[in-house]
Design a protein around this motif. Structure first.
Motif, PDB file in Angstrom:
ATOM      1  N   VAL A 304       5.493  -1.977  -2.062  1.00  0.00           N
ATOM      2  CA  VAL A 304       5.697  -0.541  -2.221  1.00  0.00           C
ATOM      3  C   VAL A 304       4.552   0.068  -3.030  1.00  0.00           C
ATOM      4  CG1 VAL A 304       7.174   1.224  -3.252  1.00  0.00           C
ATOM      5  CG2 VAL A 304       8.195  -0.686  -2.000  1.00  0.00           C
ATOM      6  N   GLU A 305       4.149  -0.618  -4.114  1.00  0.00           N
ATOM      7  CA  GLU A 305       3.030  -0.128  -4.928  1.00  0.00           C
ATOM      8  C   GLU A 305       1.744  -0.043  -4.102  1.00  0.00           C
ATOM      9  OE1 GLU A 305       2.390  -1.583  -9.011  1.00  0.00           O
ATOM     10  OE2 GLU A 305       4.153  -2.829  -8.683  1.00  0.00           O
ATOM     11  N   LEU A 306       1.478  -1.092  -3.327  1.00  0.00           N
ATOM     12  CA  LEU A 306       0.246  -1.118  -2.532  1.00  0.00           C
ATOM     13  C   LEU A 306       0.246  -0.027  -1.463  1.00  0.00           C
ATOM     14  CD1 LEU A 306      -0.187  -4.992  -2.133  1.00  0.00           C
ATOM     15  CD2 LEU A 306      -1.716  -3.451  -3.376  1.00  0.00           C
ATOM     16  N   ASN A 307       1.390   0.183  -0.828  1.00  0.00           N
ATOM     17  CA  ASN A 307       1.464   1.236   0.190  1.00  0.00           C
ATOM     18  C   ASN A 307       1.292   2.623  -0.420  1.00  0.00           C
ATOM     19  OD1 ASN A 307       1.736  -0.389   2.474  1.00  0.00           O
ATOM     20  ND2 ASN A 307       3.947  -0.588   2.183  1.00  0.00           N
ATOM     21  N   GLY A 308       1.824   2.793  -1.651  1.00  0.00           N
ATOM     22  CA  GLY A 308       1.602   4.057  -2.350  1.00  0.00           C
ATOM     23  C   GLY A 308       0.141   4.259  -2.698  1.00  0.00           C
ATOM     24  N   TRP A 309      -0.506   3.174  -3.119  1.00  0.00           N
ATOM     25  CA  TRP A 309      -1.937   3.223  -3.427  1.00  0.00           C
ATOM     26  C   TRP A 309      -2.752   3.504  -2.167  1.00  0.00           C
ATOM     27  CZ3 TRP A 309      -5.377   3.750  -7.094  1.00  0.00           C
ATOM     28  CH2 TRP A 309      -6.664   3.262  -6.949  1.00  0.00           C
ATOM     29  N   ARG A 310      -2.299   2.941  -1.055  1.00  0.00           N
ATOM     30  CA  ARG A 310      -2.990   3.158   0.216  1.00  0.00           C
ATOM     31  C   ARG A 310      -2.983   4.637   0.609  1.00  0.00           C
ATOM     32  NH1 ARG A 310      -2.073  -0.774   5.379  1.00  0.00           N
ATOM     33  NH2 ARG A 310      -3.872  -0.106   6.596  1.00  0.00           N
ATOM     34  N   GLN A 311      -1.889   5.333   0.282  1.00  0.00           N
ATOM     35  CA  GLN A 311      -1.745   6.724   0.680  1.00  0.00           C
ATOM     36  C   GLN A 311      -2.391   7.688  -0.297  1.00  0.00           C
ATOM     37  OE1 GLN A 311       2.305   7.778   1.464  1.00  0.00           O
ATOM     38  NE2 GLN A 311       1.819   9.850   2.176  1.00  0.00           N
ATOM     39  N   PHE A 312      -2.259   7.380  -1.606  1.00  0.00           N
ATOM     40  CA  PHE A 312      -2.692   8.365  -2.607  1.00  0.00           C
ATOM     41  C   PHE A 312      -3.813   7.866  -3.530  1.00  0.00           C
ATOM     42  CE2 PHE A 312       1.855   9.245  -1.780  1.00  0.00           C
ATOM     43  CZ  PHE A 312       1.724  10.505  -1.223  1.00  0.00           C
ATOM     44  N   GLY A 313      -4.234   6.624  -3.386  1.00  0.00           N
ATOM     45  CA  GLY A 313      -5.224   6.081  -4.308  1.00  0.00           C
ATOM     46  C   GLY A 313      -6.646   6.408  -3.925  1.00  0.00           C
ATOM     47  N   ASP A 314      -7.602   5.724  -4.575  1.00  0.00           N
ATOM     48  CA  ASP A 314      -9.021   5.983  -4.373  1.00  0.00           C
ATOM     49  C   ASP A 314      -9.577   5.296  -3.128  1.00  0.00           C
ATOM     50  OD1 ASP A 314      -8.962   7.398  -6.726  1.00  0.00           O
ATOM     51  OD2 ASP A 314      -9.575   5.688  -7.956  1.00  0.00           O
ATOM     52  N   SER A 315      -8.837   4.317  -2.593  1.00  0.00           N
ATOM     53  CA  SER A 315      -9.334   3.589  -1.433  1.00  0.00           C
ATOM     54  C   SER A 315      -9.029   4.346  -0.152  1.00  0.00           C
ATOM     55  CB  SER A 315      -8.688   2.195  -1.368  1.00  0.00           C
ATOM     56  OG  SER A 315      -9.145   1.483  -0.246  1.00  0.00           O
ATOM     57  N   ASP A 316      -9.867   4.162   0.855  1.00  0.00           N
ATOM     58  CA  ASP A 316      -9.656   4.786   2.165  1.00  0.00           C
ATOM     59  C   ASP A 316      -8.671   3.920   2.944  1.00  0.00           C
ATOM     60  OD1 ASP A 316      -9.688   6.072   4.548  1.00  0.00           O
ATOM     61  OD2 ASP A 316     -11.797   5.707   4.995  1.00  0.00           O
ATOM     62  N   GLY A 317      -7.378   4.191   2.746  1.00  0.00           N
ATOM     63  CA  GLY A 317      -6.355   3.371   3.376  1.00  0.00           C
ATOM     64  C   GLY A 317      -6.316   3.452   4.876  1.00  0.00           C
ATOM     65  N   SER A 318      -6.959   4.465   5.472  1.00  0.00           N
ATOM     66  CA  SER A 318      -6.975   4.587   6.925  1.00  0.00           C
ATOM     67  C   SER A 318      -7.976   3.647   7.581  1.00  0.00           C
ATOM     68  CB  SER A 318      -7.301   6.034   7.324  1.00  0.00           C
ATOM     69  OG  SER A 318      -8.608   6.387   6.871  1.00  0.00           O
ATOM     70  N   ASP A 319      -8.885   3.100   6.787  1.00  0.00           N
ATOM     71  CA  ASP A 319      -9.917   2.204   7.309  1.00  0.00           C
ATOM     72  C   ASP A 319      -9.516   0.760   7.010  1.00  0.00           C
ATOM     73  OD1 ASP A 319     -12.125   0.819   8.115  1.00  0.00           O
ATOM     74  OD2 ASP A 319     -13.512   1.729   6.686  1.00  0.00           O
ATOM     75  N   PRO A 320      -9.171  -0.030   8.026  1.00  0.00           N
ATOM     76  CA  PRO A 320      -8.751  -1.412   7.764  1.00  0.00           C
ATOM     77  C   PRO A 320      -9.836  -2.271   7.125  1.00  0.00           C
ATOM     78  CG  PRO A 320      -9.061  -1.038  10.124  1.00  0.00           C
ATOM     79  CD  PRO A 320      -9.141   0.303   9.462  1.00  0.00           C
ATOM     80  N   GLU A 321     -11.105  -1.854   7.273  1.00  0.00           N
ATOM     81  CA  GLU A 321     -12.213  -2.625   6.691  1.00  0.00           C
ATOM     82  C   GLU A 321     -12.521  -2.216   5.257  1.00  0.00           C
ATOM     83  OE1 GLU A 321     -13.802  -5.170   7.815  1.00  0.00           O
ATOM     84  OE2 GLU A 321     -12.872  -5.231   9.798  1.00  0.00           O
ATOM     85  N   ALA A 322     -11.831  -1.185   4.749  1.00  0.00           N
ATOM     86  CA  ALA A 322     -12.083  -0.720   3.377  1.00  0.00           C
ATOM     87  C   ALA A 322     -11.467  -1.690   2.381  1.00  0.00           C
ATOM     88  CB  ALA A 322     -11.514   0.674   3.180  1.00  0.00           C
ATOM     89  N   PHE A 323     -12.127  -1.836   1.228  1.00  0.00           N
ATOM     90  CA  PHE A 323     -11.566  -2.658   0.157  1.00  0.00           C
ATOM     91  C   PHE A 323     -10.342  -1.974  -0.431  1.00  0.00           C
ATOM     92  CE2 PHE A 323     -16.107  -3.977   0.016  1.00  0.00           C
ATOM     93  CZ  PHE A 323     -15.908  -5.312   0.313  1.00  0.00           C
ATOM     94  N   ILE A 324      -9.342  -2.761  -0.792  1.00  0.00           N
ATOM     95  CA  ILE A 324      -8.139  -2.193  -1.404  1.00  0.00           C
ATOM     96  C   ILE A 324      -8.469  -1.633  -2.781  1.00  0.00           C
ATOM     97  CG2 ILE A 324      -5.816  -2.716  -2.267  1.00  0.00           C
ATOM     98  CD1 ILE A 324      -5.524  -4.766  -0.070  1.00  0.00           C
TER      99      ILE A 324
END
Length: 418
Positions: A304-324
């Motif tokens: 849940v934390e990681l998915n929240g970070w994926r949506q609102f964090g500094d990483s580009d969660g839409s890009d599968p090649e982006a670093f978490i």
């Protein structure tokens, strides 16, 4: 008649920046030992022109660029200028080769047989021990002089005198043994003196003994995590502690690694970060030993934390090649920087200034064991090839029988004290 040997270059040579009327150029030179008139002499060879220096565009902009280019071609240059023929194992060849210096033997005989098969990290590790320990001591010895019990003992004593760790001492002895094994197998020496030294006497007194690394209690981990300010860094701590990830694994994670295996949330471990070279190595679906890609299980709260970070964090969660967990530039975080900037300050706040990343894996194994989790699931999460590694090295535990004996001893003492 004794055959003259071309003993070849010493080391990799060196690159210099030379100013000429036609502009600045980079050239390489190197030293080599040769046999002339029955004597072994050292000569300077070259120059070998690497190329001109350029201010922009493609080409050699700095001495560092020239050194990289030289690293690619130096061996072919050496072979052209110093052709080496494999001597037949005749009495004359053996007699002549026994007088080779250890430095020449390592370059011409030992490294030429093993370096091509080494991973980059293993090669750098070997070069460190060669240049820091082996050559400073044995560099002026002949290979036959090195093959002597007293000489090897003196070498090991010099490591103890300098107060290096037991690990360093063991690695040094292993390399000495390997070099002399090669000399023996080529017929250059008879036997291997390193193997004559009893195992319990190979590591002298004075080396720093390895200490058992501490673990974190659950209370200490909770306090440590609370002392970390940023949500991103708390997630990294959770991955290290709850999932037992290695330092080389957690920082280069990408969003494509977060997936499911049936109903189980998992992370695929497909790459690693080398703290020595700052390079990421892609395993391409394979681990170093050739086994299938490794996976680790994720607890639901962390997902849940990681998915929240994926949506609102500094990483580009839409890009599968982006670093978490990327830097501001989108590159991989460097573990040593995270340790100094995040982990160490948090550890100092709670009274654990020596805390390191490896504490988390040990803590994971130990706490799971104390909670009566079977060895096999713990081994699976830590991804050890043998359960004994997990049990004997990572789990710090006291058997129930030992605990009971200590309690009985305390009772006996208390009874006598009354």
């Amino acid at each position: 008649m004794t055959k003259e040997l071309n003993l070849g270059p010493v080391g990799k040579g060196f690159v210099k920046e030379v100013t000429t009327k036609k502009g600045t150029r980079f050239v390489a030179r190197w030293n080599a030992f040769v046999m002339k008139d029955g004597e072994r002499k050292k000569v300077t060879c070259g120059p070998y022109e690497i190329g001109p220096k350029v201010s922009h565009g493609s080409g050699l902009k700095s001495l560092k660029d020239a050194q990289k280019e030289w690293d690619k071609v130096y061996w072919s240059v050496f072979q052209e200028h110093h052709p080496v023929t494999n001597p037949s194992i005749s009495d004359q060849a053996i007699e002549a080769s026994e007088q080779m210096s250890v430095k020449d033997f390592i370059t011409l005989m030992y490294e030429s047989r093993r370096n091509d098969g080494l991973e980059e990290n293993s090669l750098k590790n070997w070069e460190y021990y060669r240049d820091s320990f082996l050559l400073p001591f044995f560099g002026t010895y002949t290979i036959s002089q090195m093959n002597n019990e007293d000489a090897i003992r003196q070498f090991m004593s010099s490591i103890a005198t300098r107060e290096f760790s037991e690990w360093v001492a063991k690695k040094c002895f292993t390399y000495v043994k390997a070099i002399l094994d090669t000399a023996r197998d080529l017929g250059i020496t008879r036997g291997n003196a390193a193997r004559l030294i009893p195992k319990n006497r190979r590591i002298p007194k004075g080396v720093k003994k390895s200490k058992v690394k501490p673990t974190l209690t659950i209370e200490q981990f909770v306090s440590l995590r609370a002392a970390i300010a940023k949500p991103r860094d708390r997630m990294i701590a959770n991955l290290l502690f709850l999932c037992a990830l290695r330092r080389s694994e957690v920082f280069p994670l990408k969003w494509k690694d977060l997936t499911k295996e049936g109903d189980i949330d998992i992370l695929k471990i497909e790459r690693s970060f080398c703290s020595r070279t700052h390079k990421i190595k892609e395993w391409a679906g394979k681990q170093a030993g050739g086994s299938a890609v490794a996976v680790v299980a994720l607890p639901p709260g962390l997902v849940v934390e990681l998915n929240g970070w994926r949506q609102f964090g500094d990483s580009d969660g839409s890009d599968p090649e982006a670093f978490i967990f990327p830097t501001r530039n989108g590159t991989c975080l460097i573990p040593t920087n995270w340790i100094e900037d995040v982990l160490k300050p948090a550890g100092e706040k709670i009274g654990l200034p020596e805390v390191s990343l490896h504490w988390f894996r040990r803590s994971h194994a130990t706490l799971q064991h104390h909670n009566n989790v079977a060895d096999k699931p713990i081994q699976g999460q830590l991804r050890h090839s043998k359960a004994e590694t997990t049990r004997n090295i990572y789990m710090q535990h006291v058997s129930p029988e030992t605990a009971k004996a200590v309690v009985e001893l305390e009772t006996l003492v208390n009874v006598k004290a009354k």
